[in-house]
Scaffold this active site. Sequence first.
Site, mmCIF file in Angstrom:
data_model
loop_
_atom_site.group_PDB
_atom_site.id
_atom_site.type_symbol
_atom_site.label_atom_id
_atom_site.label_comp_id
_atom_site.label_asym_id
_atom_site.label_seq_id
_atom_site.Cartn_x
_atom_site.Cartn_y
_atom_site.Cartn_z
ATOM 1 N N ASP A 69 -1.901 1.881 -9.144
ATOM 2 C CA ASP A 69 -2.817 2.323 -8.090
ATOM 3 C C ASP A 69 -3.516 3.611 -8.501
ATOM 4 O O ASP A 69 -3.012 4.395 -9.309
ATOM 5 C CB ASP A 69 -2.090 2.498 -6.754
ATOM 6 C CG ASP A 69 -0.973 3.527 -6.799
ATOM 7 O OD1 ASP A 69 -0.288 3.620 -7.840
ATOM 8 O OD2 ASP A 69 -0.777 4.244 -5.795
ATOM 9 N N GLU A 134 2.187 4.838 -5.924
ATOM 10 C CA GLU A 134 2.536 6.192 -6.370
ATOM 11 C C GLU A 134 1.586 7.213 -5.776
ATOM 12 O O GLU A 134 1.989 8.312 -5.428
ATOM 13 C CB GLU A 134 2.510 6.269 -7.897
ATOM 14 C CG GLU A 134 3.207 7.498 -8.475
ATOM 15 C CD GLU A 134 2.317 8.738 -8.556
ATOM 16 O OE1 GLU A 134 2.857 9.846 -8.739
ATOM 17 O OE2 GLU A 134 1.077 8.610 -8.446
#
Length: 376
Positions: A69, A134
């Site tokens: 991400d 994250e």
Amino acid sequence: MSQEVLTLAQDLISRPSVTPLDEGCQTLMAERLAAQGFEIESMVFEDTTNMWARRGKEGPLFCFAGHTDVVPVGDLNRWHTPPFDPVVIDGYLHGRGAADMKGSLAAMVVATERFVEKHPDHNGSIAFLITSDEEGPFINGTTRVIDTLEARNEKITWSLVGEPSSTHKLGDIVKNGRRGSLTGNLTINGIQGHVAYPHLADNPIHKAAPALDELARMKWDNGNEFFPPTSFQIANINGGTGASNVIPGALEVMFNFRYSTEVTAEILIQRVLNILDAHGLDYDISWIFNGLPFLTGDGPLLDATREAIKQVTGSDTDPQTSGGTSDGRFIAPTGAHVIELGPVNATIHKVNECVKVSDLELLTQCYEVILEKLLC
């Protein structure tokens, strides 16, 4: 210079995986790893996609850790090129995630492919722990995968997190630990009223100011040879209705500690409560435990990392614990040794994020040498 790591990095960047989306990045990585004999396990928790890939059954277990991400792109008008259309300009690969951390992911995969081709019967096992959570709330990502591994007693020996650790040149800094992070959400209660009649109200801003000043000036510890002193920072403060003639009924304060191994979260909490109580405040407070401090000292992983950087770049590295938190905080409590090594971090989370193309190849070589030193 080989183009394989650049090509894979571009393929990953072209997928707009704004947190918590993965957009097929892990599938792309899984296909490459499966071809090298990895067993692939997808772990989806609510809106988060995670991948656990492992080659080998025996220990020691070396684990690459990272995230697919990326943060939002921000103002598109300020980007020189479309953020998900990766292009090379003057030797730099541009695109969201180039440095944080799709360049590292590409380097991990290519380094592993090269290593396995040369050493198909290597010692121990290699794993990848990859998440799409994250940059977001980090609730359903690495921490959930670690819980799953712990439940089946699958232990990581060494973990290399691909966060962009470098400052000026590749490998000049590695992170061999991180400070703990503790957030407090504090509400100071008062009595709302008219500013012309303060005797009929109780101003929480006035009441809180001396206590907040004491908290801001407090020396929490002296740090140590590995960690700077603990810091306290007020991040948000809000009170009032927006009107100039109303005394507010409450003041909300959000603050954060980045703390060393000289104190614990419990000690910090008690000291905060003591100060608030000493000032006679009526308050409510809640706490968010973002991560414990951890430190990887001298040993096989740190030694291999130092030697690899020296061998590939010709320069020495400086292990540090500064900076923000990473998913290493969820891996270290299992007993694993954790190191962070990745590209230069000058443009991370900014518009026009980029990474030096030649650094991607150097990083790949560093990762491969680390594997050789630990598993050959």
